[in-house]
Design an enzyme around this catalytic site. Structure first.
Site, PDB file in Angstrom:
ATOM      1  N   GLU A 286      66.411   8.553  -0.985  1.00  0.00           N
ATOM      2  CA  GLU A 286      65.734   8.622  -2.401  1.00  0.00           C
ATOM      3  C   GLU A 286      64.789   9.664  -2.629  1.00  0.00           C
ATOM      4  O   GLU A 286      64.732  10.734  -1.600  1.00  0.00           O
ATOM      5  CB  GLU A 286      64.894   7.095  -2.652  1.00  0.00           C
ATOM      6  CG  GLU A 286      64.030   6.920  -1.287  1.00  0.00           C
ATOM      7  CD  GLU A 286      63.165   5.585  -1.468  1.00  0.00           C
ATOM      8  OE1 GLU A 286      63.157   5.053  -2.549  1.00  0.00           O
ATOM      9  OE2 GLU A 286      62.585   5.243  -0.366  1.00  0.00           O
TER      10      GLU A 286
ATOM     11  N   LYS B  13      57.687  -2.430   0.412  1.00  0.00           N
ATOM     12  CA  LYS B  13      56.745  -1.369  -0.197  1.00  0.00           C
ATOM     13  C   LYS B  13      55.190  -1.399   0.249  1.00  0.00           C
ATOM     14  O   LYS B  13      54.500  -2.212  -0.076  1.00  0.00           O
ATOM     15  CB  LYS B  13      56.630  -1.564  -2.002  1.00  0.00           C
ATOM     16  CG  LYS B  13      56.303  -0.405  -2.736  1.00  0.00           C
ATOM     17  CD  LYS B  13      56.774  -0.794  -4.186  1.00  0.00           C
ATOM     18  CE  LYS B  13      56.027   0.262  -4.980  1.00  0.00           C
ATOM     19  NZ  LYS B  13      56.287   1.652  -4.945  1.00  0.00           N
TER      20      LYS B  13
ATOM     21  N   ARG C  25      59.068  -9.054  -5.517  1.00  0.00           N
ATOM     22  CA  ARG C  25      59.234  -8.095  -4.323  1.00  0.00           C
ATOM     23  C   ARG C  25      57.967  -7.824  -3.425  1.00  0.00           C
ATOM     24  O   ARG C  25      58.061  -7.619  -2.300  1.00  0.00           O
ATOM     25  CB  ARG C  25      59.577  -6.571  -5.070  1.00  0.00           C
ATOM     26  CG  ARG C  25      59.936  -5.674  -4.229  1.00  0.00           C
ATOM     27  CD  ARG C  25      60.314  -4.456  -4.684  1.00  0.00           C
ATOM     28  NE  ARG C  25      59.249  -3.550  -5.496  1.00  0.00           N
ATOM     29  CZ  ARG C  25      59.392  -2.431  -6.181  1.00  0.00           C
ATOM     30  NH1 ARG C  25      60.832  -1.978  -6.213  1.00  0.00           N
ATOM     31  NH2 ARG C  25      58.656  -1.892  -6.830  1.00  0.00           N
TER      32      ARG C  25
HETATM   33  N1  PXG Z   1      61.192   4.602  -4.157  1.00  0.00           N
HETATM   34  C1  PXG Z   1      59.812   4.546  -3.744  1.00  0.00           C
HETATM   35  C2  PXG Z   1      59.548   4.959  -2.177  1.00  0.00           C
HETATM   36  C3  PXG Z   1      58.823   4.313  -4.621  1.00  0.00           C
HETATM   37  O1  PXG Z   1      57.502   4.591  -3.961  1.00  0.00           O
HETATM   38  C4  PXG Z   1      60.354   3.787  -6.184  1.00  0.00           C
HETATM   39  C5  PXG Z   1      61.699   4.298  -5.329  1.00  0.00           C
HETATM   40  C6  PXG Z   1      61.063   3.269  -7.489  1.00  0.00           C
HETATM   41  O2  PXG Z   1      61.000   1.828  -7.614  1.00  0.00           O
HETATM   42  P1  PXG Z   1      60.277   0.903  -8.916  1.00  0.00           P
HETATM   43  O3  PXG Z   1      60.486  -0.333  -8.711  1.00  0.00           O
HETATM   44  O4  PXG Z   1      59.215   1.560  -9.567  1.00  0.00           O
HETATM   45  O5  PXG Z   1      61.420   1.337 -10.173  1.00  0.00           O
HETATM   46  C7  PXG Z   1      59.197   3.718  -5.603  1.00  0.00           C
HETATM   47  C8  PXG Z   1      58.136   3.535  -6.893  1.00  0.00           C
HETATM   48  C9  PXG Z   1      53.044   6.462  -7.998  1.00  0.00           C
HETATM   49  C10 PXG Z   1      53.937   5.348  -8.030  1.00  0.00           C
HETATM   50  O6  PXG Z   1      51.747   6.185  -8.196  1.00  0.00           O
HETATM   51  C11 PXG Z   1      55.035   5.470  -7.182  1.00  0.00           C
HETATM   52  C12 PXG Z   1      55.772   4.224  -7.588  1.00  0.00           C
HETATM   53  C13 PXG Z   1      55.762   3.420  -8.584  1.00  0.00           C
HETATM   54  C14 PXG Z   1      54.746   3.398  -9.346  1.00  0.00           C
HETATM   55  C15 PXG Z   1      53.816   4.578  -8.935  1.00  0.00           C
HETATM   56  O7  PXG Z   1      53.308   7.777  -7.625  1.00  0.00           O
HETATM   57  N2  PXG Z   1      57.044   4.256  -6.670  1.00  0.00           N
END
Ligand code: PXG
Length: 289
Positions: free
Chosen positions: A182, A149, A50
């Site tokens: 989301e 991301k 990703r």
């Molecule tokens: N949507 C968004 C906008 C994110 O930033 C997810 C969905 C979930 O994706 P994953 O691949 O993690 O299942 C994310 C991920 C933090 C932090 O520091 C945020 C995320 C991941 C790790 C840490 O708040 N968001």
């Protein structure tokens, strides 16, 4: 703590990058948030894939082979004695001139931090989360595609600010058409009559790695899992709503915009999947040593 920067592990106090890095000046870069459980890095290859896709979408050349990035993550975990933790993998555009042009930047910077994270207090996993929908809409897919991301999280930060100002910790963001996209840092699922629905990425969702894992585990357990358009109505009237993310893992939602969801506590499907998820993450992943 040792931090990895461009092939070297340096002491935390020496882990510095230039103020001319476009990652800082313009939020120009990409990142991944990854977890380690029980001495294994969870879904490392999916995260690295990703990361490279996000980079490609913003015309960022990572200049380091994929395998070396994976190896850097493992190396940084080892250097910090991580068995359970949180890994932040960041690639910035690098040092450039004071001007947007990314092609004037010398080379991208690869950073790996391996530490810990606790997003929500543990009680909330038992009690469930209260959330609101916010006015800050998710970026238009043709402005910044939400599948990227990127280091530019201002859209999500502003949504989070609205949530906190309303007295809650998380929110649901809608896309420019008014459909559910989301949460500010998590994906969202609605459960109704045993069917799980999550918005497709074209509705403004990140292709979450926890989301994909939950979809797989739910299907294995006989649930019907769908990617479909969701409205606020669908969330308000769902039997259960839960959020998924690397940091949050799986967390039940019990109130949205003052409508209580289900029985006022995380429902049976959320609990079942959460248990299954925790068992799964302990056994699957790239070994750290
Ligand atoms: N949507 C968004 C906008 C994110 O930033 C997810 C969905 C979930 O994706 P994953 O691949 O993690 O299942 C994310 C991920 C933090 C932090 O520091 C945020 C995320 C991941 C790790 C840490 O708040 N968001």
């Amino acid at each position: 703590m040792k931090v990895y920067i461009n092939g070297k592990l340096v002491d935390e106090k020496d882990a510095k990058i230039s103020v001319f890095d476009h990652g800082l000046l313009y939020g120009d870069g990409v990142f991944e948030g990854i977890r380690a459980y029980n001495g294994r890095v969870f879904k490392l290859e999916d995260h690295v894939r990703r990361l490279f896709r996000s980079a490609k979408a913003i015309a960022l050349d990572i200049q380091v082979p994929r395998e070396d990035i994976s190896a850097a993550v493992i190396e940084t975990c080892n250097a910090n004695g991580i068995r359970d933790g949180y890994i932040r993998l960041v690639v910035t555009r690098g040092v450039g001139t004071l001007g947007l042009n990314p092609y004037q930047c010398e080379h991208s910077q690869v950073i790996v931090i391996a530490s810990a994270i606790q997003l929500y207090p543990v009680e909330l996993y038992e009690e469930g989360l209260s959330i609101v929908t916010v006015g800050t809409m998710r970026n238009h897919a043709e402005a910044i595609n939400p599948r990227i991301k990127s280091l530019n999280y201002l859209n999500n930060v502003l949504a989070k600010v609205e949530a906190i100002n309303s007295g809650v910790m998380e929110c649901i963001m809608l896309n420019p058409q008014g459909f559910v996209a989301e949460a500010s840092g998590d994906n969202v699922f609605a459960v109704r009559d045993g069917v799980l629905t999550t918005p497709p990425c074209w509705c403004g969702a990140l292709e979450g790695i926890t989301r994909a894992t939950v979809m797989e585990l739910a299907a294995e357990r006989g649930f019907t899992v769908r990617e479909d358009v969701l409205t606020r109505y669908d969330l308000y009237t769902a039997d259960e709503v839960f959020l998924t993310g690397t940091a949050a893992e799986i967390i039940g939602v019990t109130t949205i915009d003052r409508r209580s969801i289900g029985e006022g506590q995380p429902g049976p499907v959320t609990r079942e999947l959460s248990e299954r998820f925790h068992a799964y993450v302990r056994e699957n992943g790239t070994p750290i040593k």
